[in-house]
Motif scaffolding. Sequence first.
Motif, PDB file in Angstrom:
ATOM      1  N   ASN A   1      29.986 -27.397  30.753  1.00  0.00           N
ATOM      2  CA  ASN A   1      30.068 -28.665  31.481  1.00  0.00           C
ATOM      3  C   ASN A   1      30.383 -28.446  32.955  1.00  0.00           C
ATOM      4  OD1 ASN A   1      29.405 -30.469  29.471  1.00  0.00           O
ATOM      5  ND2 ASN A   1      31.513 -30.761  28.811  1.00  0.00           N
ATOM      6  N   ASP A   2      30.967 -27.302  33.286  1.00  0.00           N
ATOM      7  CA  ASP A   2      31.308 -26.974  34.666  1.00  0.00           C
ATOM      8  C   ASP A   2      30.037 -26.832  35.501  1.00  0.00           C
ATOM      9  OD1 ASP A   2      32.632 -26.208  36.947  1.00  0.00           O
ATOM     10  OD2 ASP A   2      33.010 -24.158  36.269  1.00  0.00           O
ATOM     11  N   GLU A   3      30.012 -27.438  36.676  1.00  0.00           N
ATOM     12  CA  GLU A   3      28.829 -27.384  37.549  1.00  0.00           C
ATOM     13  C   GLU A   3      28.543 -25.970  38.045  1.00  0.00           C
ATOM     14  OE1 GLU A   3      29.063 -30.196  40.720  1.00  0.00           O
ATOM     15  OE2 GLU A   3      29.346 -31.884  39.365  1.00  0.00           O
ATOM     16  N   ASP A   4      29.545 -25.121  38.126  1.00  0.00           N
ATOM     17  CA  ASP A   4      29.382 -23.754  38.626  1.00  0.00           C
ATOM     18  C   ASP A   4      29.023 -22.753  37.529  1.00  0.00           C
ATOM     19  OD1 ASP A   4      30.015 -24.640  41.174  1.00  0.00           O
ATOM     20  OD2 ASP A   4      32.155 -24.262  40.907  1.00  0.00           O
ATOM     21  N   CYS A   5      28.804 -23.226  36.317  1.00  0.00           N
ATOM     22  CA  CYS A   5      28.488 -22.338  35.199  1.00  0.00           C
ATOM     23  C   CYS A   5      27.132 -21.683  35.433  1.00  0.00           C
ATOM     24  CB  CYS A   5      28.486 -23.123  33.898  1.00  0.00           C
ATOM     25  SG  CYS A   5      28.197 -22.096  32.462  1.00  0.00           S
ATOM     26  N   GLU A   6      27.128 -20.350  35.466  1.00  0.00           N
ATOM     27  CA  GLU A   6      25.910 -19.590  35.767  1.00  0.00           C
ATOM     28  C   GLU A   6      25.051 -19.332  34.532  1.00  0.00           C
ATOM     29  OE1 GLU A   6      26.992 -16.000  37.690  1.00  0.00           O
ATOM     30  OE2 GLU A   6      27.864 -17.015  39.421  1.00  0.00           O
ATOM     31  N   PHE A   7      25.601 -19.505  33.328  1.00  0.00           N
ATOM     32  CA  PHE A   7      24.853 -19.130  32.138  1.00  0.00           C
ATOM     33  C   PHE A   7      24.325 -20.311  31.335  1.00  0.00           C
ATOM     34  CE2 PHE A   7      29.372 -18.996  31.071  1.00  0.00           C
ATOM     35  CZ  PHE A   7      29.435 -19.788  29.934  1.00  0.00           C
ATOM     36  N   VAL A   8      24.284 -21.496  31.952  1.00  0.00           N
ATOM     37  CA  VAL A   8      23.718 -22.662  31.258  1.00  0.00           C
ATOM     38  C   VAL A   8      22.389 -23.039  31.891  1.00  0.00           C
ATOM     39  CG1 VAL A   8      24.894 -24.406  32.650  1.00  0.00           C
ATOM     40  CG2 VAL A   8      24.210 -24.956  30.322  1.00  0.00           C
ATOM     41  N   LEU A   9      21.445 -23.424  31.052  1.00  0.00           N
ATOM     42  CA  LEU A   9      20.130 -23.887  31.483  1.00  0.00           C
ATOM     43  C   LEU A   9      19.937 -25.275  30.898  1.00  0.00           C
ATOM     44  CD1 LEU A   9      17.265 -23.420  32.664  1.00  0.00           C
ATOM     45  CD2 LEU A   9      16.659 -22.439  30.451  1.00  0.00           C
ATOM     46  N   TRP A  10      19.784 -26.263  31.772  1.00  0.00           N
ATOM     47  CA  TRP A  10      19.611 -27.640  31.323  1.00  0.00           C
ATOM     48  C   TRP A  10      18.130 -27.976  31.252  1.00  0.00           C
ATOM     49  CZ3 TRP A  10      23.302 -30.696  29.388  1.00  0.00           C
ATOM     50  CH2 TRP A  10      24.635 -30.353  29.643  1.00  0.00           C
ATOM     51  N   LEU A  11      17.684 -28.465  30.112  1.00  0.00           N
ATOM     52  CA  LEU A  11      16.331 -28.991  29.928  1.00  0.00           C
ATOM     53  C   LEU A  11      16.478 -30.458  29.532  1.00  0.00           C
ATOM     54  CD1 LEU A  11      14.741 -26.094  27.864  1.00  0.00           C
ATOM     55  CD2 LEU A  11      14.419 -26.578  30.276  1.00  0.00           C
ATOM     56  N   GLY A  12      16.527 -31.326  30.548  1.00  0.00           N
ATOM     57  CA  GLY A  12      16.842 -32.729  30.287  1.00  0.00           C
ATOM     58  C   GLY A  12      18.295 -32.812  29.878  1.00  0.00           C
ATOM     59  N   THR A  13      18.539 -33.298  28.667  1.00  0.00           N
ATOM     60  CA  THR A  13      19.914 -33.367  28.166  1.00  0.00           C
ATOM     61  C   THR A  13      20.255 -32.190  27.251  1.00  0.00           C
ATOM     62  OG1 THR A  13      19.197 -34.731  26.305  1.00  0.00           O
ATOM     63  CG2 THR A  13      19.951 -35.889  28.280  1.00  0.00           C
ATOM     64  N   LYS A  14      19.260 -31.355  26.981  1.00  0.00           N
ATOM     65  CA  LYS A  14      19.488 -30.189  26.119  1.00  0.00           C
ATOM     66  C   LYS A  14      20.009 -29.031  26.956  1.00  0.00           C
ATOM     67  CE  LYS A  14      17.162 -27.290  22.756  1.00  0.00           C
ATOM     68  NZ  LYS A  14      15.919 -27.069  22.015  1.00  0.00           N
ATOM     69  N   ARG A  15      21.062 -28.397  26.461  1.00  0.00           N
ATOM     70  CA  ARG A  15      21.610 -27.235  27.170  1.00  0.00           C
ATOM     71  C   ARG A  15      21.348 -25.971  26.372  1.00  0.00           C
ATOM     72  NH1 ARG A  15      27.713 -28.831  27.761  1.00  0.00           N
ATOM     73  NH2 ARG A  15      27.062 -30.790  26.872  1.00  0.00           N
ATOM     74  N   LEU A  16      20.885 -24.958  27.081  1.00  0.00           N
ATOM     75  CA  LEU A  16      20.654 -23.653  26.495  1.00  0.00           C
ATOM     76  C   LEU A  16      21.530 -22.642  27.217  1.00  0.00           C
ATOM     77  CD1 LEU A  16      16.756 -23.664  26.217  1.00  0.00           C
ATOM     78  CD2 LEU A  16      18.402 -24.047  24.379  1.00  0.00           C
ATOM     79  N   ILE A  17      21.943 -21.629  26.503  1.00  0.00           N
ATOM     80  CA  ILE A  17      22.790 -20.575  27.045  1.00  0.00           C
ATOM     81  C   ILE A  17      21.904 -19.383  27.390  1.00  0.00           C
ATOM     82  CG2 ILE A  17      24.757 -19.054  26.590  1.00  0.00           C
ATOM     83  CD1 ILE A  17      25.503 -22.009  26.516  1.00  0.00           C
ATOM     84  N   LYS A  18      21.960 -18.929  28.647  1.00  0.00           N
ATOM     85  CA  LYS A  18      21.235 -17.723  29.057  1.00  0.00           C
ATOM     86  C   LYS A  18      22.003 -16.529  28.505  1.00  0.00           C
ATOM     87  CE  LYS A  18      20.049 -19.956  33.406  1.00  0.00           C
ATOM     88  NZ  LYS A  18      20.245 -19.895  34.871  1.00  0.00           N
ATOM     89  N   ARG A  19      21.431 -15.873  27.524  1.00  0.00           N
ATOM     90  CA  ARG A  19      22.156 -14.842  26.775  1.00  0.00           C
ATOM     91  C   ARG A  19      22.642 -13.695  27.649  1.00  0.00           C
ATOM     92  NH1 ARG A  19      20.945 -10.180  24.835  1.00  0.00           N
ATOM     93  NH2 ARG A  19      18.729 -10.465  25.213  1.00  0.00           N
ATOM     94  N   ARG A  20      21.805 -13.173  28.527  1.00  0.00           N
ATOM     95  CA  ARG A  20      22.218 -12.027  29.353  1.00  0.00           C
ATOM     96  C   ARG A  20      23.344 -12.413  30.315  1.00  0.00           C
ATOM     97  NH1 ARG A  20      16.469 -11.494  29.393  1.00  0.00           N
ATOM     98  NH2 ARG A  20      15.863  -9.874  27.932  1.00  0.00           N
TER      99      ARG A  20
END
Length: 86
Positions: free
Chosen positions: A51-70
Motif C-alpha cells: 500500500n506504500d507509495e514508495d514500494c518498489e516491488f508492487v505492480l498495479w494493473l488497475g486495481t489488481k496488485r502483483l508482486i515483482k518477484r526479483r
Amino acid sequence: MVRRLGALLYFEKKRRTFINEVPIWEKSNLTLEEAAAYSGIGINKLRQLTNDEDCEFVLWLGTKRLIKRRKFDEYIEKLYAFLLEL
C-alpha cells in the motif's frame, strides 16, 4: 481426471489437451496469494507493505496488485541483512 506428467506438464484425459503450469519460483510477477506461499509472509502484511507509495516491488494493473518477484527477493534480502547488523 487430471494426471501429473512431470514437473511442468499436465494431461487432461477428457479433452486430451496439455496445460502448462509455471512454478512460482520461475514467475516474474506473483499474486498476493502466490507471494504469501512463496515467502511465508501473510497476505495482510503483504497488502500493508504494497500500500506504500514508495514500494518498489508492487505492480498495479488497475486495481489488481502483483508482486515483482526479483525486486521482492532483493527487498527481503536487504531487510534480513539490516536485521543481522542490529
